[in-house]
Design a protein around this motif. Structure first.
Motif, mmCIF file in Angstrom:
data_model
loop_
_atom_site.group_PDB
_atom_site.id
_atom_site.type_symbol
_atom_site.label_atom_id
_atom_site.label_comp_id
_atom_site.label_asym_id
_atom_site.label_seq_id
_atom_site.Cartn_x
_atom_site.Cartn_y
_atom_site.Cartn_z
ATOM 1 N N LEU A 101 1.383 -5.254 -5.943
ATOM 2 C CA LEU A 101 1.908 -5.412 -4.587
ATOM 3 C C LEU A 101 1.519 -4.192 -3.762
ATOM 4 C CD1 LEU A 101 5.463 -6.572 -5.654
ATOM 5 C CD2 LEU A 101 3.576 -8.016 -4.913
ATOM 6 N N GLU A 157 -13.624 10.041 -1.821
ATOM 7 C CA GLU A 157 -12.932 9.952 -3.112
ATOM 8 C C GLU A 157 -13.098 11.249 -3.898
ATOM 9 O OE1 GLU A 157 -13.063 6.832 -6.863
ATOM 10 O OE2 GLU A 157 -14.842 7.096 -5.623
ATOM 11 N N ALA A 186 2.763 4.625 0.651
ATOM 12 C CA ALA A 186 3.807 5.257 1.464
ATOM 13 C C ALA A 186 3.745 4.790 2.914
ATOM 14 C CB ALA A 186 3.670 6.773 1.395
ATOM 15 N N ARG A 198 3.157 1.996 3.958
ATOM 16 C CA ARG A 198 3.644 0.614 4.097
ATOM 17 C C ARG A 198 5.032 0.398 3.512
ATOM 18 N NH1 ARG A 198 0.600 -3.230 1.401
ATOM 19 N NH2 ARG A 198 -0.232 -1.735 -0.074
ATOM 20 N N LEU A 222 -6.300 1.055 -4.729
ATOM 21 C CA LEU A 222 -7.079 2.308 -4.644
ATOM 22 C C LEU A 222 -6.492 3.351 -5.593
ATOM 23 C CD1 LEU A 222 -7.657 2.708 -0.779
ATOM 24 C CD2 LEU A 222 -9.254 1.837 -2.503
ATOM 25 N N SER A 223 -5.213 3.209 -5.882
ATOM 26 C CA SER A 223 -4.580 4.102 -6.855
ATOM 27 C C SER A 223 -4.915 3.571 -8.243
ATOM 28 C CB SER A 223 -3.062 4.131 -6.632
ATOM 29 O OG SER A 223 -2.783 4.697 -5.377
ATOM 30 N N ALA A 238 -7.248 7.630 -11.168
ATOM 31 C CA ALA A 238 -8.293 8.675 -11.134
ATOM 32 C C ALA A 238 -7.671 10.076 -11.109
ATOM 33 C CB ALA A 238 -9.195 8.487 -9.927
ATOM 34 N N VAL A 269 9.634 6.422 -3.593
ATOM 35 C CA VAL A 269 9.026 7.187 -2.496
ATOM 36 C C VAL A 269 9.874 8.422 -2.151
ATOM 37 C CG1 VAL A 269 9.982 5.900 -0.510
ATOM 38 C CG2 VAL A 269 7.720 6.963 -0.357
ATOM 39 N N GLY A 270 11.175 8.348 -2.453
ATOM 40 C CA GLY A 270 12.016 9.535 -2.233
ATOM 41 C C GLY A 270 11.514 10.706 -3.059
HETATM 42 C C1 LIG Z 1 4.756 -2.666 0.330
HETATM 43 C C2 LIG Z 1 5.422 -1.539 -0.430
HETATM 44 C C3 LIG Z 1 6.741 -1.254 -0.182
HETATM 45 C C4 LIG Z 1 7.361 -0.214 -0.882
HETATM 46 N N1 LIG Z 1 8.653 0.079 -0.573
HETATM 47 C C5 LIG Z 1 9.261 1.099 -1.201
HETATM 48 C C6 LIG Z 1 10.589 1.458 -0.855
HETATM 49 O O1 LIG Z 1 11.194 0.878 0.037
HETATM 50 N N2 LIG Z 1 11.176 2.487 -1.537
HETATM 51 C C7 LIG Z 1 10.518 3.169 -2.522
HETATM 52 O O2 LIG Z 1 11.095 4.067 -3.124
HETATM 53 N N3 LIG Z 1 9.247 2.869 -2.834
HETATM 54 C C8 LIG Z 1 8.598 1.871 -2.200
HETATM 55 N N4 LIG Z 1 7.305 1.580 -2.513
HETATM 56 C C9 LIG Z 1 6.602 2.471 -3.453
HETATM 57 C C10 LIG Z 1 6.161 3.748 -2.712
HETATM 58 O O3 LIG Z 1 5.353 3.381 -1.639
HETATM 59 C C11 LIG Z 1 5.441 4.720 -3.650
HETATM 60 O O4 LIG Z 1 6.354 5.097 -4.644
HETATM 61 C C12 LIG Z 1 4.976 5.984 -2.920
HETATM 62 O O5 LIG Z 1 4.151 5.654 -1.848
HETATM 63 C C13 LIG Z 1 4.259 6.919 -3.873
HETATM 64 O O6 LIG Z 1 3.775 8.017 -3.160
HETATM 65 P P1 LIG Z 1 2.483 8.796 -3.663
HETATM 66 O O7 LIG Z 1 2.273 9.927 -2.733
HETATM 67 O O8 LIG Z 1 2.600 9.099 -5.099
HETATM 68 O O9 LIG Z 1 1.289 7.737 -3.550
HETATM 69 P P2 LIG Z 1 0.786 6.855 -2.315
HETATM 70 O O10 LIG Z 1 1.740 6.891 -1.202
HETATM 71 O O11 LIG Z 1 0.389 5.551 -2.842
HETATM 72 O O12 LIG Z 1 -0.535 7.632 -1.861
HETATM 73 C C14 LIG Z 1 -1.612 7.852 -2.738
HETATM 74 C C15 LIG Z 1 -2.876 7.987 -1.919
HETATM 75 O O13 LIG Z 1 -3.938 8.506 -2.729
HETATM 76 C C16 LIG Z 1 -5.156 7.834 -2.381
HETATM 77 N N5 LIG Z 1 -6.110 7.970 -3.498
HETATM 78 C C17 LIG Z 1 -6.131 7.310 -4.671
HETATM 79 N N6 LIG Z 1 -7.138 7.747 -5.449
HETATM 80 C C18 LIG Z 1 -7.786 8.707 -4.741
HETATM 81 C C19 LIG Z 1 -8.919 9.536 -5.010
HETATM 82 N N7 LIG Z 1 -9.571 9.484 -6.181
HETATM 83 N N8 LIG Z 1 -9.330 10.370 -4.038
HETATM 84 C C20 LIG Z 1 -8.676 10.452 -2.847
HETATM 85 N N9 LIG Z 1 -7.595 9.695 -2.543
HETATM 86 C C21 LIG Z 1 -7.143 8.846 -3.494
HETATM 87 C C22 LIG Z 1 -4.691 6.412 -2.131
HETATM 88 O O14 LIG Z 1 -5.637 5.695 -1.358
HETATM 89 C C23 LIG Z 1 -3.374 6.647 -1.369
HETATM 90 O O15 LIG Z 1 -3.581 6.732 0.015
HETATM 91 C C24 LIG Z 1 6.650 0.544 -1.848
HETATM 92 C C25 LIG Z 1 5.314 0.237 -2.101
HETATM 93 C C26 LIG Z 1 4.701 -0.794 -1.402
HETATM 94 C C27 LIG Z 1 3.255 -1.097 -1.686
#
Ligand SMILES: Cc1cc2nc3c(=O)[nH]c(=O)nc-3n(C[C@H](O)[C@H](O)[C@H](O)COP(=O)(O)OP(=O)(O)OC[C@H]3O[C@@H](n4cnc5c(N)ncnc54)[C@H](O)[C@@H]3O)c2cc1C
Length: 484
Positions: A214, A151, A43, A45, A218-219, A222, A465-466
């Motif tokens: 891409l 973690e 998120a 990035r 780290l995801s 788990a 991400v939405g």
């Molecule tokens: C470069 C890039 C561009 C993107 N652009 C878009 C876009 O424009 N539009 C869109 O819809 N989506 C986009 N995405 C996808 C979007 O980023 C993800 O869908 C979104 O971030 C998911 O949110 P989340 O909260 O599920 O996970 P994340 O935002 O990935 O956060 C999960 C967090 O959990 C942490 N974690 C993992 N395991 C553990 C553990 N065991 N203990 C503690 N912490 C842990 C990780 O380190 C991470 O910080 C993009 C992704 C990338 C990489």
């Protein structure tokens, strides 16, 4: 044992929104993050979210109502996601905008790139290195505690199965030998971002394919595993959010090749036998969703080009090559910019083992081990001459014969921004057992939540991400007692 009202695992989109909601309600809140820095998440990035009913849309007189976005996405999912959860999530678009604005994060509203008929995608203007730090600063000012480079390992439950806390391990050097620390909380939110970092889970759910990451490794699944160990169950949709910028190959070592673009160029694509396997227009028009999904099925796929197509990008854009058809939405929005097609990339691609060039199709087929290539090209050229794809229904304006020697081949595999598939939840993101009971105190949001993302991935940009942001708020609201 330290005790909090809520512990959030993962400081990504879902985690940060839930923390904001909890802090606003005056709850004590700890965010546990595996990455060394706050910008570790996907998120932090990413490009930006699809949201409904925002002030930004209002200003641009481009409001996408909650009803419109919900109906569009639910229909697209063909009922394979939890309707109540999706609706609750989409309801939260304006609140996501409020939280981000409160942190000082700026967004703009994007055009409708893929022709879905509305402008839901917002794009972050605040640079990557700053924006997540701004969000952390805001949350800390509201009383949220962050535990970075730590973690989450397993969930703690009482004899009734109610979640009571989480065991964590600090990953800092020199602390490897320390025992896990147990932290107590009334509610735990799992938001670890899916399983892109786990080859094992990818194989288990998507078949024996390689997926280039891409996003963050780290995801690694788990979060999903911890919920299963605590009695949760998986939902049924499994897939990836594919790279819409072109192809990828695991042998590609020296940076991105300009020839990767031919994966989404709308020209002939074949499978390991040299047979066509899809309507290539899906790749040129909907690479994130429908096109990407067809290639996941194949694992390996190949673009076959003649000299005319290969050199067309030296002279102009892909949209020029196909004659600038007015009806081609993605032609105008995606394929009308110069590709900086570099001649030196071909040599590099051949040397690294995922490209070939030959004077005849027979030679190309032999070099690449695609036994039915010649027959496929003959069949394809005949259809191009008729201007009608009688096999897969590709639009006439993309039907260009593969005829002028020499011929080129580029091999591709999948790459993804994030994964789809995870834990089954109810409409408030509460984890469910196989018999449909709620696991008290346990919430799952973002990509770990298996009940709100469909396969193929939604075709409206920003959905990943939405929904991650908005399900974070849905969980946060329930945790704070905002709904019952
Ligand atoms: C470069 C890039 C561009 C993107 N652009 C878009 C876009 O424009 N539009 C869109 O819809 N989506 C986009 N995405 C996808 C979007 O980023 C993800 O869908 C979104 O971030 C998911 O949110 P989340 O909260 O599920 O996970 P994340 O935002 O990935 O956060 C999960 C967090 O959990 C942490 N974690 C993992 N395991 C553990 C553990 N065991 N203990 C503690 N912490 C842990 C990780 O380190 C991470 O910080 C993009 C992704 C990338 C990489």
């Amino acid at each position: 044992m330290k005790k909090y009202d809520v512990i959030i695992v993962g400081s990504g989109a879902a985690g940060m929104m839930a923390a904001w909601k909890a802090a606003k309600a005056g709850l004590t809140c700890l965010v546990v993050e595996k990455g060394k820095s706050i910008v570790s998440s996907n998120a932090a990035r990413c490009g930006g979210p699809a949201l409904a009913d925002t002030r930004l849309q209002e200003t641009e007189q481009a409001t996408v109502t909650v009803e419109r976005l919900y109906s569009y996405m639910y229909e697209y999912s063909r009922g394979t996601v939890h309707a109540g959860l999706l609706r609750n999530a989409i309801d939260k678009g304006r609140e996501v905008e409020t939280a981000l604005q409160e942190a000082g994060i700026e967004m703009t509203l994007m055009e409708d790139t893929y022709g879905v008929g509305f402008r839901a995608r917002h794009f972050f203007r605040t640079p990557v290195q700053q924006r997540w730090q701004m969000l952390q600063d805001l949350l800390e000012s509201l009383g949220v505690t962050f535990c970075l480079h730590t973690e989450a390992k397993r969930l703690l439950q009482d004899a009734n199965g109610t979640i009571r806390g989480v065991a964590v391990r600090n990953l800092a050097e020199g602390r490897e030998e320390e025992p896990e620390e147990e932290l107590a909380a009334d509610s735990i939110l799992i938001a670890t971002g899916g399983y892109l970092g786990s080859e094992e889970m990818i194989r288990e759910h998507l078949g024996d394919i390689h997926v280039g990451a891409l996003g963050s490794r780290l995801s690694d699944g788990a979060g999903i595993r911890m919920v299963l160990e605590a009695g949760g169950i998986l939902d049924r949709n499994w897939g990836i959010c594919t790279n819409e910028f072109g192809g990828y190959h695991s042998k590609m070592k020296k940076g991105m090749s300009s020839n990767m673009y031919f994966a989404i160029g709308g020209g002939l694509l074949v499978d390991r036998n040299g047979r066509r396997f899809m309507n290539e227009q899906r790749m040129s028009d909907k690479p994130l969703s429908l096109g990407g999904e067809s290639t996941v099925r194949e694992g390996h796929y190949y673009a076959v080009l003649d000299d005319e197509y290969y050199h067309a990008l030296d002279r102009g854009t892909l949209y020029d090559y196909y004659g600038r058809p007015e009806a081609w939405h993605a032609g105008r929005t995606v394929h009308d910019c110069p590709q900086n097609h570099r001649a030196e990339d071909l040599e590099k691609d051949i040397e690294q083992g995922y490209a070939a060039k030959a004077d005849t199709l027979a030679e190309l087929a032999k070099k690449c081990g695609l036994p039915r290539l010649e027959e496929t090209v003959a069949e394809y050229n005949a259809m191009c001459d008729r201007g009608y794809d009688g096999r897969f229904g590709k639009t006439a304006y993309l039907m260009k014969p593969v005829r002028k020697a020499p011929f080129y081949l580029f091999a591709y595999e999948q790459s993804a921004w994030c994964t789809i598939g995870g834990v089954k939840t109810d409409e408030y993101c509460r984890a469910l057992t196989p018999s449909g009971q709620v696991i008290a105190g346990l919430y799952v949001a973002g990509m770990d939540n298996g009940s709100c993302y469909c396969v193929p991935y939604y075709d409206n940009e920003g959905a990943a991400v939405g929904i991650a942001f908005t399900t974070g708020l849905v969980a946060g609201e329930h945790i704070t007692g905002g709904v019952s």
